[in-house]
Design an enzyme around this catalytic site. Structure first.
Site, PDB file in Angstrom:
ATOM      1  N   HIS A  57      20.173 -65.034 -71.759  1.00 59.84           N
ATOM      2  CA  HIS A  57      20.099 -63.885 -71.626  1.00 59.84           C
ATOM      3  C   HIS A  57      19.807 -63.772 -70.234  1.00 59.84           C
ATOM      4  CE1 HIS A  57      18.910 -61.500 -75.465  1.00 59.84           C
ATOM      5  NE2 HIS A  57      19.987 -62.483 -75.519  1.00 59.84           N
TER       6      HIS A  57
ATOM      7  N   TYR B 168      11.397 -54.242 -74.230  1.00 58.08           N
ATOM      8  CA  TYR B 168      10.128 -53.824 -74.258  1.00 58.08           C
ATOM      9  C   TYR B 168       9.888 -52.381 -73.848  1.00 58.08           C
ATOM     10  CZ  TYR B 168       9.575 -59.080 -73.572  1.00 58.08           C
ATOM     11  OH  TYR B 168       9.717 -60.518 -73.841  1.00 58.08           O
TER      12      TYR B 168
ATOM     13  N   PRO C 200       1.766 -62.391 -76.416  1.00 62.52           N
ATOM     14  CA  PRO C 200       3.011 -62.716 -76.271  1.00 62.52           C
ATOM     15  C   PRO C 200       4.050 -61.908 -75.439  1.00 62.52           C
ATOM     16  CG  PRO C 200       2.440 -61.778 -78.441  1.00 62.52           C
ATOM     17  CD  PRO C 200       1.204 -61.821 -77.615  1.00 62.52           C
TER      18      PRO C 200
ATOM     19  N   LYS D  71       5.393 -66.232 -73.175  1.00 63.41           N
ATOM     20  CA  LYS D  71       4.956 -67.439 -72.592  1.00 63.41           C
ATOM     21  C   LYS D  71       4.526 -68.589 -73.367  1.00 63.41           C
ATOM     22  CE  LYS D  71       6.784 -66.436 -68.772  1.00 63.41           C
ATOM     23  NZ  LYS D  71       8.159 -67.010 -68.741  1.00 63.41           N
TER      24      LYS D  71
ATOM     25  N   TYR E 208       9.222 -64.229 -65.349  1.00 66.90           N
ATOM     26  CA  TYR E 208       9.876 -64.135 -66.742  1.00 66.90           C
ATOM     27  C   TYR E 208      10.627 -65.559 -66.928  1.00 66.90           C
ATOM     28  CZ  TYR E 208      11.422 -62.196 -71.135  1.00 66.90           C
ATOM     29  OH  TYR E 208      11.595 -61.767 -72.375  1.00 66.90           O
TER      30      TYR E 208
HETATM   31  P1  RFL Z   1       0.715 -74.475 -82.703  1.00 64.93           P
HETATM   32  O1  RFL Z   1       2.217 -74.114 -82.850  1.00 64.93           O
HETATM   33  O2  RFL Z   1      -0.262 -73.803 -83.236  1.00 64.93           O
HETATM   34  O3  RFL Z   1       0.722 -75.845 -83.385  1.00 64.93           O
HETATM   35  C1  RFL Z   1      -0.633 -76.438 -83.680  1.00 64.93           C
HETATM   36  C2  RFL Z   1      -0.315 -77.515 -84.891  1.00 64.93           C
HETATM   37  O4  RFL Z   1      -2.002 -78.103 -84.955  1.00 64.93           O
HETATM   38  C3  RFL Z   1      -2.072 -78.000 -86.529  1.00 64.93           C
HETATM   39  N1  RFL Z   1      -3.561 -78.069 -86.835  1.00 64.93           N
HETATM   40  C4  RFL Z   1      -4.127 -79.203 -87.162  1.00 64.93           C
HETATM   41  N2  RFL Z   1      -3.771 -80.446 -87.511  1.00 64.93           N
HETATM   42  C5  RFL Z   1      -4.613 -81.259 -87.759  1.00 64.93           C
HETATM   43  N3  RFL Z   1      -5.914 -81.146 -87.890  1.00 64.93           N
HETATM   44  C6  RFL Z   1      -6.493 -79.779 -87.560  1.00 64.93           C
HETATM   45  N4  RFL Z   1      -7.651 -79.702 -87.542  1.00 64.93           N
HETATM   46  C7  RFL Z   1      -5.666 -78.759 -87.342  1.00 64.93           C
HETATM   47  N5  RFL Z   1      -5.554 -77.504 -86.869  1.00 64.93           N
HETATM   48  C8  RFL Z   1      -4.469 -77.079 -86.734  1.00 64.93           C
HETATM   49  C9  RFL Z   1      -1.495 -76.918 -87.221  1.00 64.93           C
HETATM   50  O5  RFL Z   1      -1.082 -76.680 -88.494  1.00 64.93           O
HETATM   51  C10 RFL Z   1      -0.179 -76.767 -85.970  1.00 64.93           C
HETATM   52  O6  RFL Z   1       0.976 -77.247 -86.947  1.00 64.93           O
HETATM   53  O7  RFL Z   1       0.520 -75.059 -81.346  1.00 64.93           O
HETATM   54  P2  RFL Z   1       1.344 -75.564 -80.199  1.00 64.93           P
HETATM   55  O8  RFL Z   1       2.120 -76.858 -80.619  1.00 64.93           O
HETATM   56  O9  RFL Z   1       0.586 -75.849 -78.772  1.00 64.93           O
HETATM   57  O10 RFL Z   1       2.543 -74.489 -79.679  1.00 64.93           O
HETATM   58  C11 RFL Z   1       2.262 -73.282 -79.288  1.00 64.93           C
HETATM   59  C12 RFL Z   1       3.061 -71.957 -79.792  1.00 64.93           C
HETATM   60  O11 RFL Z   1       3.178 -72.281 -81.168  1.00 64.93           O
HETATM   61  C13 RFL Z   1       2.750 -70.749 -79.424  1.00 64.93           C
HETATM   62  O12 RFL Z   1       2.170 -70.797 -77.919  1.00 64.93           O
HETATM   63  C14 RFL Z   1       3.934 -69.605 -79.318  1.00 64.93           C
HETATM   64  O13 RFL Z   1       4.157 -69.752 -80.581  1.00 64.93           O
HETATM   65  C15 RFL Z   1       3.486 -68.417 -78.597  1.00 64.93           C
HETATM   66  N6  RFL Z   1       4.256 -67.299 -78.826  1.00 64.93           N
HETATM   67  C16 RFL Z   1       5.387 -67.039 -78.050  1.00 64.93           C
HETATM   68  N7  RFL Z   1       5.514 -68.042 -76.822  1.00 64.93           N
HETATM   69  C17 RFL Z   1       6.794 -67.915 -76.324  1.00 64.93           C
HETATM   70  O14 RFL Z   1       6.765 -68.890 -75.354  1.00 64.93           O
HETATM   71  N8  RFL Z   1       7.682 -67.133 -76.297  1.00 64.93           N
HETATM   72  C18 RFL Z   1       7.775 -66.046 -77.371  1.00 64.93           C
HETATM   73  O15 RFL Z   1       8.724 -65.401 -77.318  1.00 64.93           O
HETATM   74  C19 RFL Z   1       6.563 -66.139 -78.089  1.00 64.93           C
HETATM   75  N9  RFL Z   1       6.427 -65.279 -79.147  1.00 64.93           N
HETATM   76  C20 RFL Z   1       4.161 -66.322 -79.938  1.00 64.93           C
HETATM   77  C21 RFL Z   1       5.230 -65.323 -80.004  1.00 64.93           C
HETATM   78  C22 RFL Z   1       3.113 -66.274 -80.694  1.00 64.93           C
HETATM   79  C23 RFL Z   1       3.413 -65.351 -81.812  1.00 64.93           C
HETATM   80  N10 RFL Z   1       2.279 -65.322 -82.828  1.00 64.93           N
HETATM   81  C24 RFL Z   1       2.247 -65.323 -83.968  1.00 64.93           C
HETATM   82  C25 RFL Z   1       0.891 -66.024 -82.247  1.00 64.93           C
HETATM   83  C26 RFL Z   1       5.271 -64.267 -80.990  1.00 64.93           C
HETATM   84  C27 RFL Z   1       4.332 -64.036 -81.860  1.00 64.93           C
HETATM   85  C28 RFL Z   1       4.142 -63.171 -82.866  1.00 64.93           C
HETATM   86  C1  PHB Z   2      10.440 -62.825 -79.994  1.00 65.67           C
HETATM   87  O1  PHB Z   2      11.679 -62.902 -80.155  1.00 65.67           O
HETATM   88  O2  PHB Z   2       9.874 -63.310 -81.150  1.00 65.67           O
HETATM   89  C2  PHB Z   2       9.925 -62.649 -78.921  1.00 65.67           C
HETATM   90  C3  PHB Z   2      10.414 -62.207 -78.002  1.00 65.67           C
HETATM   91  C4  PHB Z   2       9.795 -61.835 -76.574  1.00 65.67           C
HETATM   92  C5  PHB Z   2       8.655 -61.962 -76.438  1.00 65.67           C
HETATM   93  C6  PHB Z   2       7.628 -62.115 -77.531  1.00 65.67           C
HETATM   94  C7  PHB Z   2       8.315 -62.456 -78.830  1.00 65.67           C
HETATM   95  O3  PHB Z   2       7.895 -61.426 -75.221  1.00 65.67           O
END
Ligand code: RFL
Ligand code: PHB
Length: 394
Positions: free
Chosen positions: A76, A204, A296, A300, A388
């Site tokens: 993109h 957005y 989110p 990032k 970004y």
């Molecule tokens: P995770 O993915 O939370 O993984 C942590 C793992 O640890 C396990 N765990 C344990 N294991 C053993 N013992 C325990 N006591 C434990 N407690 C927990 C869990 O089961 C899990 O498997 O952390 P990690 O690896 O640091 O990754 C971080 C990312 O997942 C997170 O930052 C992103 O998903 C955030 N995020 C986005 N990030 C982006 O860069 N671009 C995006 O577009 C974006 N969109 C988003 C997002 C997060 C969202 N939510 C649901 C919070 C959109 C959403 C809606």
């Molecule tokens: C997504 O596609 O899940 C998404 C994209 C951009 C964002 C957050 C989430 O800023």
């Protein structure tokens, strides 16, 4: 029954942080054990991030897990900010020479699992009562329960990659840790739908009824979010209600292209800014969501997690290859400097793009003026664009 295992690095958490660290260390001949309180299917099914910075793509290429990403990821070169019906394109490519890649976190996780399985990598899933100990000793330990067995892993280093609700951060004594937090007074209600995206790039939108985001996973699969109340219940959000609200917030021109259908995933996520300092205690290193959370809005979270792992893996590889600990010693400082800048960007974009219940008419005017400024100033648009696409690692 009890058992002891020995390894070089014990990784708590098999999310993207933990899996990428395991893969990068294995490529350098460093042994690790990964444990997670969930199983592989559950972890792969967690629908979250969708946008990768070029630096994150590079890290996945370097780790040797990018063949599907390079074939299926969608580049993109820009995205739209919309405010009260006016759309302004942030031309990422034109303003920075860089682009981002749309590729779901579920797919990143799948690729990382596929690379590790069958290669002698040790995983423990569905573990309980995880307890890191001896963090200041030369051989720290992680204790846990697995399939009725008490297990101790003895290692050189522990990587706390267990997300915001994990145990690693909590294992650091309260008097040496500082946390900084902002909780936002709303959440994001997200859905996945097997329909082509409403627009070829992300939108957005800040509408007087609240924020909306049009994103995607592929040419035939869309991801949409709308700002909702924290106390909202999924039961009250039928697909029809969601589509009606989204259409209104995207505005009639965009909504005319909206292809609706039955959602196959629907969830509500709270929004939070959170930073832990320092990110090291003895031989425990925190990485990813275990140490910091961003709202989110700037896409990032996953990118920050991958950036942490790039720095942590480099430091560990240097330690094992040459005995040089300088990057281990500066890890927390280096990472946190970047983390705070990314926190600032995510906070700023969240402030700009949402409806805040406590906002006065003055603050609403400030939001509008900030959008008008960004839309009329190449310098302001460039500042958004360079954040970004991703700030430099150091
Ligand atoms: P995770 O993915 O939370 O993984 C942590 C793992 O640890 C396990 N765990 C344990 N294991 C053993 N013992 C325990 N006591 C434990 N407690 C927990 C869990 O089961 C899990 O498997 O952390 P990690 O690896 O640091 O990754 C971080 C990312 O997942 C997170 O930052 C992103 O998903 C955030 N995020 C986005 N990030 C982006 O860069 N671009 C995006 O577009 C974006 N969109 C988003 C997002 C997060 C969202 N939510 C649901 C919070 C959109 C959403 C809606
Ligand atoms: C997504 O596609 O899940 C998404 C994209 C951009 C964002 C957050 C989430 O800023």
């Amino acid at each position: 029954m009890s058992k002891t295992h020995k390894t070089q690095v014990c990784i708590i958490g098999a999310g993207p942080s933990g899996l990428l660290l395991a893969q990068t260390l294995a490529n350098a001949g460093i042994d690790s054990i990964v444990l997670d309180r969930k199983d592989r299917a559950y972890i792969e099914g967690r629908v979250r991030a969708g946008v990768l910075e070029q630096g994150s793509v590079d890290a996945l290429i370097d780790a040797g897990v990018s063949s599907r990403l390079q074939a299926e990821g969608i580049p993109h070169g820009g995205f739209d900010l919309a405010f009260g019906g006016v759309r302004h394109r942030i031309d990422l490519e034109g303003l920075t020479g860089k682009s981002v890649t749309v590729y779901g976190q579920t797919e990143v996780t799948k690729d990382l699992f596929d690379a590790r399985f069958g290669q002698g990598q040790s995983f423990f899933f569905n573990v309980e009562d995880v307890r890191p100990s001896d963090l200041k000793e030369s051989k720290p330990k992680v204790h846990f329960q697995h399939e009725g067995c008490s297990i101790t892993v003895e290692c050189d280093y522990i990587a706390g990659c267990d997300g915001f609700h994990g145990v690693s951060r909590q294992a650091i004594p309260a008097d040496v840790i500082n946390t900084f937090e902002r909780v936002y007074p709303f959440g994001w209600l997200g859905i996945l739908v097997e329909r082509p995206p409403v627009n070829h790039e992300l939108i957005y939108a800040n509408h007087e009824r609240g924020f909306a985001l049009a994103s995607m996973r592929s040419a035939t699969r869309s991801r949409y979010y709308i700002q909702c109340k924290l106390e909202d219940d999924l039961i009250d959000w039928s697909d029809d209600r969601f589509w009606g609200e989204l259409a209104e917030r995207l505005g009639p021109e965009t909504a005319a292209c909206l292809q609706t259908g039955p959602s196959f995933e629907k969830s509500i996520a709270p929004l939070r800014s959170f930073v832990t300092e320092p990110m090291r205690y003895g031989n425990l290193f925190l990485a990813g969501d275990a140490a910091h959370i961003v709202p989110p809005t700037g896409a990032k979270g996953l990118n920050l997690a991958i950036a942490d792992i790039r720095l942590l893996s480099r430091a560990l590889i240097e330690h094992y290859n040459s005995g040089n600990d300088s990057h281990l010693d500066t890890y927390s400082h280096t990472v946190l400097k970047r983390v705070w800048k990314v926190e600032r960007f995510s906070w700023q974009l969240s402030n700009l793009m949402h409806q805040f219940p406590h906002h006065t008419p003055f603050e609403k005017h400030m939001q509008r003026a900030e959008f008008d400024y960004i839309a009329s100033s190449e310098a302001a648009s460039t500042a958004i664009a360079e954040n970004y696409v991703g700030l430099p690692l150091e």
